[in-house]
Write an enzyme that holds these catalytic residues in place. Structure first.
Site, PDB file in Angstrom:
ATOM      1  N   SER A 161       0.870  -1.318   0.013  1.00 18.47           N
ATOM      2  CA  SER A 161       0.341  -0.263  -0.011  1.00 18.47           C
ATOM      3  C   SER A 161       0.749   1.545   0.138  1.00 18.47           C
ATOM      4  CB  SER A 161      -1.218   0.142   1.049  1.00 18.47           C
ATOM      5  OG  SER A 161      -1.699  -0.831   0.824  1.00 18.47           O
TER       6      SER A 161
ATOM      7  N   ARG B 271     -34.101 -24.806  -7.987  1.00 19.23           N
ATOM      8  CA  ARG B 271     -33.611 -25.852  -6.964  1.00 19.23           C
ATOM      9  C   ARG B 271     -34.877 -25.842  -5.926  1.00 19.23           C
ATOM     10  NH1 ARG B 271     -31.305 -29.351  -3.751  1.00 19.23           N
ATOM     11  NH2 ARG B 271     -31.309 -28.744  -1.864  1.00 19.23           N
TER      12      ARG B 271
ATOM     13  N   GLN C  31     -39.607 -15.308  -0.303  1.00 19.69           N
ATOM     14  CA  GLN C  31     -38.884 -13.681  -0.433  1.00 19.69           C
ATOM     15  C   GLN C  31     -37.822 -13.406  -0.139  1.00 19.69           C
ATOM     16  OE1 GLN C  31     -41.373 -11.410   2.033  1.00 19.69           O
ATOM     17  NE2 GLN C  31     -43.039 -10.541   0.137  1.00 19.69           N
TER      18      GLN C  31
ATOM     19  N   GLU D  75      -4.211  -3.708  -7.166  1.00 19.70           N
ATOM     20  CA  GLU D  75      -3.996  -1.899  -7.693  1.00 19.70           C
ATOM     21  C   GLU D  75      -4.847  -1.244  -6.844  1.00 19.70           C
ATOM     22  OE1 GLU D  75      -4.736  -1.655 -11.639  1.00 19.70           O
ATOM     23  OE2 GLU D  75      -4.034  -3.743 -11.845  1.00 19.70           O
TER      24      GLU D  75
ATOM     25  N   GLU E 195      -9.549   0.873   1.800  1.00 18.72           N
ATOM     26  CA  GLU E 195      -9.081   1.496   2.640  1.00 18.72           C
ATOM     27  C   GLU E 195      -7.684   2.774   1.496  1.00 18.72           C
ATOM     28  OE1 GLU E 195      -8.390  -1.990   3.135  1.00 18.72           O
ATOM     29  OE2 GLU E 195      -9.832  -2.414   3.846  1.00 18.72           O
TER      30      GLU E 195
HETATM   31  C1  LIG Z   1      -3.050 -11.741  -7.034  1.00 18.50           C
HETATM   32  C2  LIG Z   1      -2.127 -10.631  -7.469  1.00 18.50           C
HETATM   33  C3  LIG Z   1      -1.601  -9.881  -8.134  1.00 18.50           C
HETATM   34  C4  LIG Z   1      -1.061  -8.926  -8.154  1.00 18.50           C
HETATM   35  N1  LIG Z   1      -0.355  -7.740  -9.559  1.00 18.50           N
HETATM   36  C5  LIG Z   1       0.664  -6.884  -8.809  1.00 18.50           C
HETATM   37  C6  LIG Z   1       1.042  -6.810 -10.335  1.00 18.50           C
HETATM   38  O1  LIG Z   1       0.793  -6.458 -11.686  1.00 18.50           O
HETATM   39  N2  LIG Z   1       1.661  -5.330 -10.240  1.00 18.50           N
HETATM   40  C7  LIG Z   1       2.320  -5.354  -8.402  1.00 18.50           C
HETATM   41  O2  LIG Z   1       2.810  -4.104  -8.142  1.00 18.50           O
HETATM   42  N3  LIG Z   1       1.434  -5.131  -7.249  1.00 18.50           N
HETATM   43  C8  LIG Z   1       0.621  -6.348  -7.434  1.00 18.50           C
HETATM   44  N4  LIG Z   1      -0.042  -6.867  -6.377  1.00 18.50           N
HETATM   45  C9  LIG Z   1       0.622  -6.074  -5.035  1.00 18.50           C
HETATM   46  C10 LIG Z   1      -0.855  -5.989  -4.760  1.00 18.50           C
HETATM   47  O3  LIG Z   1      -1.502  -4.425  -5.664  1.00 18.50           O
HETATM   48  C11 LIG Z   1      -0.872  -4.981  -3.160  1.00 18.50           C
HETATM   49  O4  LIG Z   1      -1.264  -6.581  -2.719  1.00 18.50           O
HETATM   50  C12 LIG Z   1      -1.738  -4.531  -2.741  1.00 18.50           C
HETATM   51  O5  LIG Z   1      -1.677  -3.219  -2.968  1.00 18.50           O
HETATM   52  C13 LIG Z   1      -1.872  -4.037  -0.970  1.00 18.50           C
HETATM   53  O6  LIG Z   1      -0.546  -4.407  -0.798  1.00 18.50           O
HETATM   54  P1  LIG Z   1       0.214  -5.052   0.287  1.00 18.50           P
HETATM   55  O7  LIG Z   1      -0.214  -6.606  -0.167  1.00 18.50           O
HETATM   56  O8  LIG Z   1       1.824  -5.123   0.829  1.00 18.50           O
HETATM   57  O9  LIG Z   1      -0.485  -5.239   2.057  1.00 18.50           O
HETATM   58  P2  LIG Z   1      -1.123  -4.303   2.881  1.00 18.50           P
HETATM   59  O10 LIG Z   1       0.128  -2.738   2.177  1.00 18.50           O
HETATM   60  O11 LIG Z   1       0.627  -4.670   3.667  1.00 18.50           O
HETATM   61  O12 LIG Z   1      -2.091  -3.548   3.532  1.00 18.50           O
HETATM   62  C14 LIG Z   1      -2.442  -4.966   4.548  1.00 18.50           C
HETATM   63  C15 LIG Z   1      -3.460  -3.971   5.070  1.00 18.50           C
HETATM   64  O13 LIG Z   1      -3.392  -3.107   6.167  1.00 18.50           O
HETATM   65  C16 LIG Z   1      -4.048  -1.971   5.121  1.00 18.50           C
HETATM   66  N5  LIG Z   1      -3.684  -0.426   5.298  1.00 18.50           N
HETATM   67  C17 LIG Z   1      -1.731  -0.693   4.471  1.00 18.50           C
HETATM   68  N6  LIG Z   1      -2.163   1.359   4.634  1.00 18.50           N
HETATM   69  C18 LIG Z   1      -3.299   1.794   5.170  1.00 18.50           C
HETATM   70  C19 LIG Z   1      -3.788   2.642   6.106  1.00 18.50           C
HETATM   71  N7  LIG Z   1      -2.263   4.063   5.622  1.00 18.50           N
HETATM   72  N8  LIG Z   1      -4.730   2.696   6.146  1.00 18.50           N
HETATM   73  C20 LIG Z   1      -5.540   2.164   5.944  1.00 18.50           C
HETATM   74  N9  LIG Z   1      -5.182   0.845   5.476  1.00 18.50           N
HETATM   75  C21 LIG Z   1      -4.383   0.389   5.699  1.00 18.50           C
HETATM   76  C22 LIG Z   1      -4.650  -2.114   3.658  1.00 18.50           C
HETATM   77  O14 LIG Z   1      -6.170  -1.892   3.134  1.00 18.50           O
HETATM   78  C23 LIG Z   1      -4.762  -3.641   3.384  1.00 18.50           C
HETATM   79  O15 LIG Z   1      -6.016  -4.421   3.782  1.00 18.50           O
HETATM   80  C24 LIG Z   1      -0.419  -8.405  -6.797  1.00 18.50           C
HETATM   81  C25 LIG Z   1      -1.021  -8.762  -5.366  1.00 18.50           C
HETATM   82  C26 LIG Z   1      -2.157  -9.769  -5.907  1.00 18.50           C
HETATM   83  C27 LIG Z   1      -2.190 -10.395  -4.479  1.00 18.50           C
END
Ligand SMILES: Cc1cc2nc3c(=O)[nH]c(=O)nc-3n(C[C@H](O)[C@H](O)[C@H](O)COP(=O)(O)OP(=O)(O)OC[C@H]3O[C@@H](n4cnc5c(N)ncnc54)[C@H](O)[C@@H]3O)c2cc1C
Length: 389
Positions: free
Chosen positions: A141, A271, A282, A366, A370
């Protein structure tokens, strides 16, 4: 109203009735050519290379690119409507194609004439597949915190570090890599080079055909002309590409939700429990109404954002809103679909669990929901300050 009928009404409201026939033809193509292999792609975690080739041959990758870039010059909402059908048929194919298209947008907008000549035609035609690599193990993030380094030297840059979760990695021919140069985050456009290897392929919950891997750089040398834009401009380039990517994800989410909704309509009509079809209860109807209306609302928002983007508006807040609303709607729709399918929804017999697993990514990739809320609020506050003078 059927999916296609609803899409056409929206296109008509945007003055795009001339493209309704194309959409109809494309929807039939996806149902015939893309959907049949989706369950196998999911079950075998097979990269959807064949489906991507079929889409390219059909001209889908080129849909909304400018004619001078080798595209078909069709309006952006038409491309989004088509994306829905790809995702409705196979979410793994749609994800691979969506990220590819967003990178091609970046090359179209920020590429030098030489880069456009070298890469753009192949990307727009779909002959070459692209990968976007921003995320790192310690920077998701907070993408501004990436640490993969790009050290300037004689004739170019040396990249070292680890990228992660890159969709299409290993399968793509063209890589857009973001790394930290002395001037700040910088974008590099390259084919596979020495010192660049692919690590672990993640076993994802959904979009199981997708190739989601680490990319490792060990003193990988890139020439000066591999840079996209200028040194330090990488983060702005990434944000611009993500605006396109978010609209694509919104359309993908809509397609996945629509697939689950349509399967549910059939299921509740067939079903029977307590001597009556589920559709007569409903409680089922309340769920169906919520599914239909939340998809319709998200679709209107998504096409509206696409229309703005097509007119040259950056539409960063609108793209974030569309992605937020559509991805959360799709997840809720898939969850309700699973509930209405009962045990069948949870087992391998039906396909609703695949749609649920695919939809689950849409609120994460992407920009998580949050982070999108933070983006949307930032724009709203900025507007309010501007209005107050
Ligand atoms: C299947 C898949 C494909 C992907 N493809 C790509 C790609 O092609 N290229 C690429 O560059 N990336 C890619 N990603 C990465 C993706 O963009 C990141 O997983 C995403 O941006 C979240 O980052 P993180 O996983 O490190 O989670 P974190 O940043 O660690 O976040 C974990 C949680 O904390 C929350 N959080 C973090 N900071 C804050 C804040 N300031 N305030 C409130 N909440 C917060 C987040 O919303 C989340 O719920 C991919 C990920 C997956 C799973």
């Amino acid at each position: 109203m059927s999916h296609l009928a609803e899409q056409k009404k929206l296109l008509v409201s945007l003055g795009l009735e001339a493209h309704c026939g194309l959409l109809e033809d494309f929807a039939a193509f996806c149902a015939r050519e893309i959907a049949p292999s989706a369950a196998r792609i999911d079950a075998e975690r097979e990269f959807p290379g064949e489906s991507l080739k079929k889409l390219a041959a059909k001209g889908f990758t080129a849909t909304s690119f400018a004619k001078e870039s080798g595209g078909r010059g069709l309006p952006y909402p038409v491309a989004l409507a088509c994306t829905e059908h790809v995702a409705k048929s196979c979410a793994s194919t749609a994800l691979a194609s969506g990220i590819h298209g967003a990178v091609a947008r970046g090359v179209e907008r920020f590429g030098s004439p030489a880069q456009k000549k070298r890469f753009l035609t192949g990307l727009v035609s779909g002959k070459k597949l692209a990968c976007f690599s921003l995320s790192e193990p310690e920077a998701g993030s907070d993408a501004g915190g990436i640490q993969c380094s790009a050290l300037p030297g004689k004739g170019g840059y040396t990249l070292s570090g680890k990228k992660t979760y890159a969709t299409n990695s290993g399968q793509a021919e063209v890589y857009l890599i973001f790394a930290r140069a002395p001037e700040g985050i910088t974008a590099f456009l390259t084919e596979k080079v020495k010192g660049m290897t692919f690590g672990h392929r993640f076993e994802t919950l959904g979009v199981r055909g997708s190739s989601t891997r680490e990319i490792l750089f060990e003193n990988a040398k890139l020439p000066e002309d591999a840079m996209l834009g200028k040194p330090g401009e990488g983060f702005d380039i990434a944000k611009s590409i993500l605006n396109h990517g978010r609209l694509s994800i919104a359309a993908q989410a809509l397609g996945i939700g629509q697939a689950a909704f349509e399967k549910t309509l059939l299921h509740v009509s067939r079903r029977k429990q307590f001597g009556r079809p589920l559709a007569e209860f409903q409680e089922s109807q309340m769920k169906l109404a919520e599914m239909q209306s939340s998809l319709a609302a998200a679709r209107a928002l998504t096409y509206h954002a696409g229309a703005l983007k097509g007119r040259g508006d950056e539409a960063a807040s609108e793209a974030a809103q569309a992605k937020l609303v559509a991805s959360e709607a799709a997840l809720r729709v898939c969850d309700l679909a699973l509930q209405l399918h009962g045990g069948r929804g949870y087992t391998e017999e039906g396909e609703v669990h695949r749609h649920w697993r695919d939809a689950r990514l849409m609120t994460i990739g992407e920009g998580t929901s949050e982070i999108l809320r933070l983006v949307i609020a930032k724009f709203a506050l900025k507007e309010a300050q501007h209005d107050q003078g």
